[in-house]
Write a protein that holds these residues in place. Structure first.
Motif, PDB file in Angstrom:
ATOM      1  N   ALA A   1      -0.081   5.659  -9.444  1.00 24.68           N
ATOM      2  CA  ALA A   1      -0.855   4.458  -9.783  1.00 24.68           C
ATOM      3  C   ALA A   1      -2.179   4.829 -10.439  1.00 24.68           C
ATOM      4  CB  ALA A   1      -1.091   3.624  -8.530  1.00 24.68           C
TER       5      ALA A   1
ATOM      6  N   GLU B   1       0.811  -1.225   0.000  1.00 20.20           N
ATOM      7  CA  GLU B   1       0.000   0.000   0.000  1.00 20.20           C
ATOM      8  C   GLU B   1       0.843   1.273   0.000  1.00 20.20           C
ATOM      9  OE1 GLU B   1       1.268  -0.141   4.132  1.00 20.20           O
ATOM     10  OE2 GLU B   1       0.771  -1.644   2.625  1.00 20.20           O
TER      11      GLU B   1
ATOM     12  N   TYR C   1       0.457   6.466  -4.764  1.00 19.76           N
ATOM     13  CA  TYR C   1      -0.965   6.388  -5.081  1.00 19.76           C
ATOM     14  C   TYR C   1      -1.316   7.227  -6.306  1.00 19.76           C
ATOM     15  CZ  TYR C   1      -6.035   6.483  -4.408  1.00 19.76           C
ATOM     16  OH  TYR C   1      -7.398   6.368  -4.586  1.00 19.76           O
TER      17      TYR C   1
ATOM     18  N   HIS D   1      -4.420   0.084  -7.501  1.00 23.50           N
ATOM     19  CA  HIS D   1      -3.519   0.300  -6.366  1.00 23.50           C
ATOM     20  C   HIS D   1      -3.918  -0.669  -5.248  1.00 23.50           C
ATOM     21  CE1 HIS D   1      -1.735   2.308  -2.812  1.00 23.50           C
ATOM     22  NE2 HIS D   1      -0.854   2.799  -3.675  1.00 23.50           N
TER      23      HIS D   1
END
Length: 355
Positions: free
Chosen positions: A228, A221, A225, A253
């Motif tokens: 992605a 994780e 972000y 993601h």
């Protein structure tokens, strides 16, 4: 969702009912026992539970004044708002259209909280946890003087704050977004279930062993972000996404993969409970692989395999019924083995995290 019974006359009543259609009894939902009750007046603004009216007294959530809530709070308790509404910070009540949107949003939110209550998942408010407690903002779009959208509100999650674009309570807005984003499914309840998945990742995926397993299943994780999402929108999903993910968005993601699987876990469990409440059985002659009966409590399922075994035949039947009515599939998704493994992780996480 369970079916409920009016304790005054025996009529079947449903989660969002406010009056019994047979006897006219006032109905209210008690979070403590996760049950919709017929009520007996017990003084100004106070209600007792039917049939006898003895025992504890209740009053309606303050949002009942706006016609957006049918939940009760203990009369001697400290809260003016119910277990769901006390998490709200911004609500759309500036005009009649905003109020109607809030009614639809509130119903979806309380349906979400029904599941949270059934599993007894932690749900601290911002008063209890100022840094990461659960709070909701239902946001209006920015409009120009002609009523045209200048800037659409965003739906998302950050550190316990779930924001929802209030305009998506309008069918035409939500459907236009669904089509423009090429999504097979989009609903208010789906938004709630997805965004709260992000909240529970932060609350529940903490210890080293759980985090290691989560990263094995969903990916790391910590991956960038924004990059992605840009890659997802620019290039689309991987060619083999259907072998590994529940949706194209899940492939964008690891955080979205978890939230999508979390939402689908809620979809499956709650719909199976509804099927069980109605006694639905699939038993098509000559098609033994589509036989199913929900003989267990889906909210207490030992593993995802038990859920999926019942879910696949039921979802196939639901989709066939929808097509017979000229409607889109209710569940236009496939559950490959890696997704079932992810759902099993979430099932264990939920049961181990019950308060």
């Amino acid at each position: 969702m369970k079916l409920f019974t009016c304790r005054t006359c025996g009529q079947t009543v449903h989660f969002d009912n406010r009056l019994c259609v047979r006897c006219g009894a006032m109905l209210g939902f008690v979070a403590g026992d996760v049950t919709l009750h017929a009520l007996v007046p017990a003084g100004e603004g106070l209600w007792a539970l039917a049939p006898g009216g003895g025992g504890a007294l209740y009053r309606f959530c303050d949002n009942a004044l706006h016609g957006v809530c049918n939940w009760l709070v203990p009369a001697d308790g400290p809260h003016a708002f119910c277990e769901a509404c006390r998490h709200n910070r911004i609500v759309p009540v500036t005009d009649p259209r905003g109020l109607e949107r809030w009614r639809r949003i509130g119903l979806a939110q309380r349906h979400l909280f029904y599941s949270l209550l059934r599993w007894n998942l932690p749900r601290p408010t911002r008063e209890e946890d100022p840094e990461g407690g659960l709070v909701f903002d239902f946001l209006a779009d920015e409009l120009d003087e002609n009523g045209n959208v200048v800037s659409a509100a965003m739906t998302g999650h950050e550190a316990g704050l779930i924001s929802l674009r209030a305009a998506e309570a309008d069918d035409e807005v939500r459907e236009s977004v669904r089509v423009s984003m090429n999504e097979p499914y989009r609903s208010l309840l789906g938004h709630f279930r997805h965004e709260i998945g992000h909240f529970y990742w932060q609350r529940l995926v903490r210890d080293e062993a759980t985090l290691e397993e989560a990263r094995r299943l969903f990916g790391d994780e910590r991956a960038d972000y924004a990059a992605a999402l840009r890659r997802n929108y620019d290039e689309g999903p991987p060619a083999d996404w259907q072998q590994h993910f529940i949706s194209t968005y899940a492939s964008s993601h690891p955080a979205e993969d978890f939230a999508e699987c979390w939402a689908h876990f809620f979809h499956i469990v709650d719909t199976l409970e509804t099927a069980r409440a109605f006694g639905l059985v699939t038993d098509p002659k000559g098609h033994a692989e589509l036989e199913a009966e929900v003989t267990f409590d889906p909210y207490r399922a030992p593993d995802a395999a038990r859920l999926v075994e019942a879910w696949i035949p039921l979802s196939v039947a639901l989709n066939a019924i929808q097509r017979s009515m000229g409607q889109p599939d209710s569940y236009p998704f496939v559950l490959p083995p890696p997704v079932v493994e992810k759902l099993d992780f979430i099932n264990r996480l939920v049961h181990e995290s019950a308060e």
